[in-house]
Design a protein around this motif. Structure first.
Motif, PDB file in Angstrom:
ATOM      1  N   GLY A  35       0.814  -1.203   0.000  1.00  0.00           N
ATOM      2  CA  GLY A  35       0.000   0.000   0.000  1.00  0.00           C
ATOM      3  C   GLY A  35       0.850   1.256   0.000  1.00  0.00           C
ATOM      4  O   GLY A  35       2.065   1.215   0.235  1.00  0.00           O
ATOM      5  N   GLU A  36       0.209   2.383  -0.241  1.00  0.00           N
ATOM      6  CA  GLU A  36       0.929   3.652  -0.339  1.00  0.00           C
ATOM      7  C   GLU A  36       1.618   4.027   0.967  1.00  0.00           C
ATOM      8  O   GLU A  36       2.627   4.738   0.960  1.00  0.00           O
ATOM      9  N   SER A  37       1.075   3.553   2.099  1.00  0.00           N
ATOM     10  CA  SER A  37       1.647   3.910   3.400  1.00  0.00           C
ATOM     11  C   SER A  37       2.747   2.954   3.834  1.00  0.00           C
ATOM     12  O   SER A  37       3.309   3.105   4.921  1.00  0.00           O
ATOM     13  N   SER A  38       3.070   1.972   2.997  1.00  0.00           N
ATOM     14  CA  SER A  38       4.050   0.955   3.387  1.00  0.00           C
ATOM     15  C   SER A  38       5.426   1.566   3.639  1.00  0.00           C
ATOM     16  O   SER A  38       5.886   2.434   2.904  1.00  0.00           O
ATOM     17  N   GLN A  39       6.100   1.062   4.699  1.00  0.00           N
ATOM     18  CA  GLN A  39       7.438   1.529   5.049  1.00  0.00           C
ATOM     19  C   GLN A  39       8.441   0.376   5.112  1.00  0.00           C
ATOM     20  O   GLN A  39       9.415   0.427   5.864  1.00  0.00           O
ATOM     21  N   VAL A  40       8.220  -0.693   4.326  1.00  0.00           N
ATOM     22  CA  VAL A  40       9.132  -1.839   4.341  1.00  0.00           C
ATOM     23  C   VAL A  40      10.532  -1.383   3.931  1.00  0.00           C
ATOM     24  O   VAL A  40      10.723  -0.819   2.854  1.00  0.00           O
ATOM     25  N   LYS A  41      11.504  -1.634   4.805  1.00  0.00           N
ATOM     26  CA  LYS A  41      12.876  -1.210   4.557  1.00  0.00           C
ATOM     27  C   LYS A  41      13.842  -2.377   4.456  1.00  0.00           C
ATOM     28  O   LYS A  41      14.888  -2.269   3.832  1.00  0.00           O
ATOM     29  N   ASN A  42      13.513  -3.509   5.101  1.00  0.00           N
ATOM     30  CA  ASN A  42      14.420  -4.658   5.147  1.00  0.00           C
ATOM     31  C   ASN A  42      13.729  -5.879   4.556  1.00  0.00           C
ATOM     32  O   ASN A  42      12.680  -6.296   5.042  1.00  0.00           O
ATOM     33  N   LEU A  43      14.333  -6.452   3.528  1.00  0.00           N
ATOM     34  CA  LEU A  43      13.749  -7.609   2.856  1.00  0.00           C
ATOM     35  C   LEU A  43      14.770  -8.738   2.801  1.00  0.00           C
ATOM     36  O   LEU A  43      15.862  -8.574   2.266  1.00  0.00           O
ATOM     37  N   ASP A  44      14.406  -9.891   3.363  1.00  0.00           N
ATOM     38  CA  ASP A  44      15.191 -11.119   3.235  1.00  0.00           C
ATOM     39  C   ASP A  44      14.378 -12.019   2.316  1.00  0.00           C
ATOM     40  O   ASP A  44      13.341 -12.554   2.707  1.00  0.00           O
ATOM     41  N   PHE A  45      14.848 -12.200   1.099  1.00  0.00           N
ATOM     42  CA  PHE A  45      14.000 -12.761   0.040  1.00  0.00           C
ATOM     43  C   PHE A  45      14.715 -13.912  -0.654  1.00  0.00           C
ATOM     44  O   PHE A  45      15.824 -13.748  -1.153  1.00  0.00           O
ATOM     45  N   LYS A  46      14.089 -15.082  -0.656  1.00  0.00           N
ATOM     46  CA  LYS A  46      14.665 -16.227  -1.366  1.00  0.00           C
ATOM     47  C   LYS A  46      13.527 -17.058  -1.933  1.00  0.00           C
ATOM     48  O   LYS A  46      12.554 -17.353  -1.238  1.00  0.00           O
ATOM     49  N   LEU A  47      13.659 -17.438  -3.206  1.00  0.00           N
ATOM     50  CA  LEU A  47      12.652 -18.267  -3.856  1.00  0.00           C
ATOM     51  C   LEU A  47      13.091 -19.721  -3.847  1.00  0.00           C
ATOM     52  O   LEU A  47      14.272 -20.029  -3.956  1.00  0.00           O
ATOM     53  N   SER A  48      12.136 -20.623  -3.725  1.00  0.00           N
ATOM     54  CA  SER A  48      12.424 -22.047  -3.688  1.00  0.00           C
ATOM     55  C   SER A  48      12.492 -22.617  -5.094  1.00  0.00           C
ATOM     56  O   SER A  48      12.129 -21.955  -6.076  1.00  0.00           O
ATOM     57  N   GLY A  49      12.939 -23.878  -5.185  1.00  0.00           N
ATOM     58  CA  GLY A  49      12.972 -24.557  -6.482  1.00  0.00           C
ATOM     59  C   GLY A  49      13.956 -23.921  -7.429  1.00  0.00           C
ATOM     60  O   GLY A  49      15.014 -23.437  -7.059  1.00  0.00           O
ATOM     61  N   ASN A  50      13.585 -23.895  -8.723  1.00  0.00           N
ATOM     62  CA  ASN A  50      14.484 -23.355  -9.738  1.00  0.00           C
ATOM     63  C   ASN A  50      14.091 -21.947 -10.151  1.00  0.00           C
ATOM     64  O   ASN A  50      14.419 -21.490 -11.233  1.00  0.00           O
ATOM     65  N   SER A  51      13.367 -21.249  -9.280  1.00  0.00           N
ATOM     66  CA  SER A  51      13.014 -19.860  -9.557  1.00  0.00           C
ATOM     67  C   SER A  51      14.194 -18.958  -9.253  1.00  0.00           C
ATOM     68  O   SER A  51      14.989 -19.233  -8.361  1.00  0.00           O
ATOM     69  N   SER A  52      14.304 -17.877  -9.972  1.00  0.00           N
ATOM     70  CA  SER A  52      15.406 -16.937  -9.770  1.00  0.00           C
ATOM     71  C   SER A  52      14.937 -15.752  -8.933  1.00  0.00           C
ATOM     72  O   SER A  52      14.133 -14.955  -9.381  1.00  0.00           O
ATOM     73  N   PRO A  53      15.437 -15.614  -7.685  1.00  0.00           N
ATOM     74  CA  PRO A  53      15.033 -14.496  -6.856  1.00  0.00           C
ATOM     75  C   PRO A  53      15.370 -13.153  -7.466  1.00  0.00           C
ATOM     76  O   PRO A  53      14.631 -12.182  -7.309  1.00  0.00           O
ATOM     77  N   VAL A  54      16.505 -13.062  -8.149  1.00  0.00           N
ATOM     78  CA  VAL A  54      16.891 -11.770  -8.676  1.00  0.00           C
ATOM     79  C   VAL A  54      16.033 -11.372  -9.865  1.00  0.00           C
ATOM     80  O   VAL A  54      15.715 -10.214 -10.048  1.00  0.00           O
ATOM     81  N   SER A  55      15.673 -12.348 -10.702  1.00  0.00           N
ATOM     82  CA  SER A  55      14.772 -12.025 -11.802  1.00  0.00           C
ATOM     83  C   SER A  55      13.501 -11.387 -11.265  1.00  0.00           C
ATOM     84  O   SER A  55      12.954 -10.456 -11.846  1.00  0.00           O
ATOM     85  N   TYR A  56      13.038 -11.907 -10.125  1.00  0.00           N
ATOM     86  CA  TYR A  56      11.871 -11.312  -9.482  1.00  0.00           C
ATOM     87  C   TYR A  56      12.250  -9.961  -8.882  1.00  0.00           C
ATOM     88  O   TYR A  56      11.540  -8.975  -9.035  1.00  0.00           O
ATOM     89  N   ALA A  57      13.381  -9.926  -8.183  1.00  0.00           N
ATOM     90  CA  ALA A  57      13.760  -8.711  -7.476  1.00  0.00           C
ATOM     91  C   ALA A  57      13.943  -7.526  -8.411  1.00  0.00           C
ATOM     92  O   ALA A  57      13.488  -6.421  -8.138  1.00  0.00           O
ATOM     93  N   ILE A  58      14.589  -7.763  -9.559  1.00  0.00           N
ATOM     94  CA  ILE A  58      14.891  -6.647 -10.439  1.00  0.00           C
ATOM     95  C   ILE A  58      13.685  -6.174 -11.224  1.00  0.00           C
ATOM     96  O   ILE A  58      13.648  -5.026 -11.687  1.00  0.00           O
TER      97      ILE A  58
END
Length: 437
Positions: free
Chosen positions: A214-237
């Protein structure tokens, strides 16, 4: 006094029995589980602050008996409830939400449930004091979580692990105290919608999801990892720059070419592991410069490489044409750490690029061994501790070669104002005869 001894004392001493009837902490382990009936029979239910009940798979406890235990223990004034139901039940036991009625639920601050079904009904008006919610392998739907969230205004932490019925997760605007959300291996999950205004940290591991803030979101820290053969960076970028404009810390991603900007990103931690099919063992580490370019506020960069899967062109075999990326300045980058530094030519090129273009760099740390267990395998001989974690001989050999690569290609490029720390293999546990390349 341990719970078992207290229960026995209550049986033989009338004076102790009177005090036992209000014993505040009921922590049942495997050893004391056989005494639950006896303990709760003598307990009044008054004054209980903590209930910790773990039922092993070998224990045959029927639903009626379990509900009777909970009815005695979950009384007005209780603050912490931790219940681990038997894992091997064909049908998951249901946590009896009716026990939270009549004021019994509104004093609970911490609720942890494992291996059960939790079905908060529509109009659920309890758990008003709840600050921490941990659900592990719990059957609960997104709508049922919404029923729970509708009155839990004090929530600060929510952790959902392997909740297989969860398809959509919506964090509402009125959860103003919520600061941490952790979602792991909820494999049916498709959508995470976050509107909580003070949620700062999101930890996610699982299949790709649609993430909406949402517009009010203040998320600053993300620990992000995808399972299987998905590419986290492809998602991240492709997703994160637009969905998380306030992001300051990003961890556990896996590769390059960033099309947008992380304008507020201050800390970037990348973990490359060969058990992820999206990571090629012959990875071009120099391509990570694109992430730095997309992060103009970046101050800390940490790269961790699992050496079990390294296959690369060694810098010793082809150092005549070292690549350079010109016109890229990283003005705010102050701290850089590479765990699992090796002789890969592209890793040496990346390190040289940072030294040449990070104009505010203060420290560079190169660890020639990366411990995937999270421990410290470096120098037990120096600290006089027990032996280091066992490491394959080829990894130790590579670490010693990496030291020579540092001396030959890195040390001479380090500016005088930059502190260089090089962590060697343990000279006691990881000693090995190494021939020059």
């Amino acid at each position: 006094m341990p719970l078992r001894d207290a229960a026995y004392s209550a049986c033989v001493s009338p004076a102790f029995l009177r005090s036992w009837r209000c014993h505040p902490h009921l922590n049942f382990t495997r050893k004391t589980l056989c005494l639950v009936d006896q303990i709760l029979k003598n307990h009044s239910g008054i004054g209980v602050k903590t209930l910790n009940l773990g039922i092993p798979d070998s224990c045959k406890v029927d639903t009626c008996r379990l509900n009777r235990w909970l009815q005695i223990a979950i009384a007005p004034g209780i603050q912490e409830v931790t219940i681990c139901f038997p894992e091997n039940c064909k049908i998951k036991c249901s946590f009896p939400c009716t026990l939270l009625f009549g004021g019994c639920g509104n004093s609970i601050r911490h609720l942890r449930l494992t291996d059960c079904a939790f079905r908060p009904p529509v109009g659920f008006d309890f758990l008003r004091s709840l600050t921490k919610l941990h659900l592990y392998e719990v059957c609960i739907t997104g709508d049922e979580l919404g029923n729970l969230f509708s009155h839990c205004f004090a929530l600060e932490q929510v952790q959902l692990l392997a909740c297989g019925e969860l398809i959509s997760l919506k964090i509402p605007l009125w959860l103003e105290q919520l600061s941490l959300l952790r979602v792991f291996e909820c494999n049916m999950l498709q959508v995470i919608e976050i509107n909580a205004p003070n949620l700062h940290t999101l930890k996610f591991f699982g299949n790709p999801v649609h993430l909406a803030l949402g517009e009010s979101s203040q998320v600053k820290n993300l620990d992000f990892k995808l399972s299987g053969n998905s590419s986290p960076v492809s998602y991240a970028i492709s997703k994160l720059p637009s969905t998380m404009p306030t992001l300051e810390t990003l961890e556990s991603v896996n590769t390059p070419m960033v099309a947008d900007k992380f304008l507020n990103l201050k800390c970037l931690q990348i973990y490359l592991s060969g058990d992820d099919e999206a990571f090629s063992p012959a990875y071009d580490y120099l391509s990570l410069v694109s992430f730095m370019d997309a992060s103009p506020a970046l101050e800390t960069f940490i790269l961790s490489v699992d050496q079990n899967y390294m296959k690369h062109d060694s810098v010793f075999g082809n150092a005549s044409h070292m690549r350079q990326i010109l016109g890229h300045k990283h003005d705010r980058l102050r701290e850089v750490q590479i765990d699992g530094f090796c002789t890969a030519k592209s890793m040496v090129e990346l390190t040289c690029h940072i030294l040449d273009n990070a104009t505010s760099l203060e420290s560079l740390a190169l660890d020639t061994i990366f411990d995937s267990t999270g421990g410290d395998v470096r120098r037990c001989s120096v600290e006089k501790k027990s032996e280091c974690t066992a490491i394959p001989r080829d990894m130790i050999l590579e670490a010693h070669k990496a030291l020579r690569a540092v001396n030959r290609y890195i040390v001479g490029r380090v500016p005088p104002e930059v502190k260089l720390n090089v962590w060697e293999p343990c000279s006691w546990c990881h000693a090995i005869d190494v021939q020059s390349p």
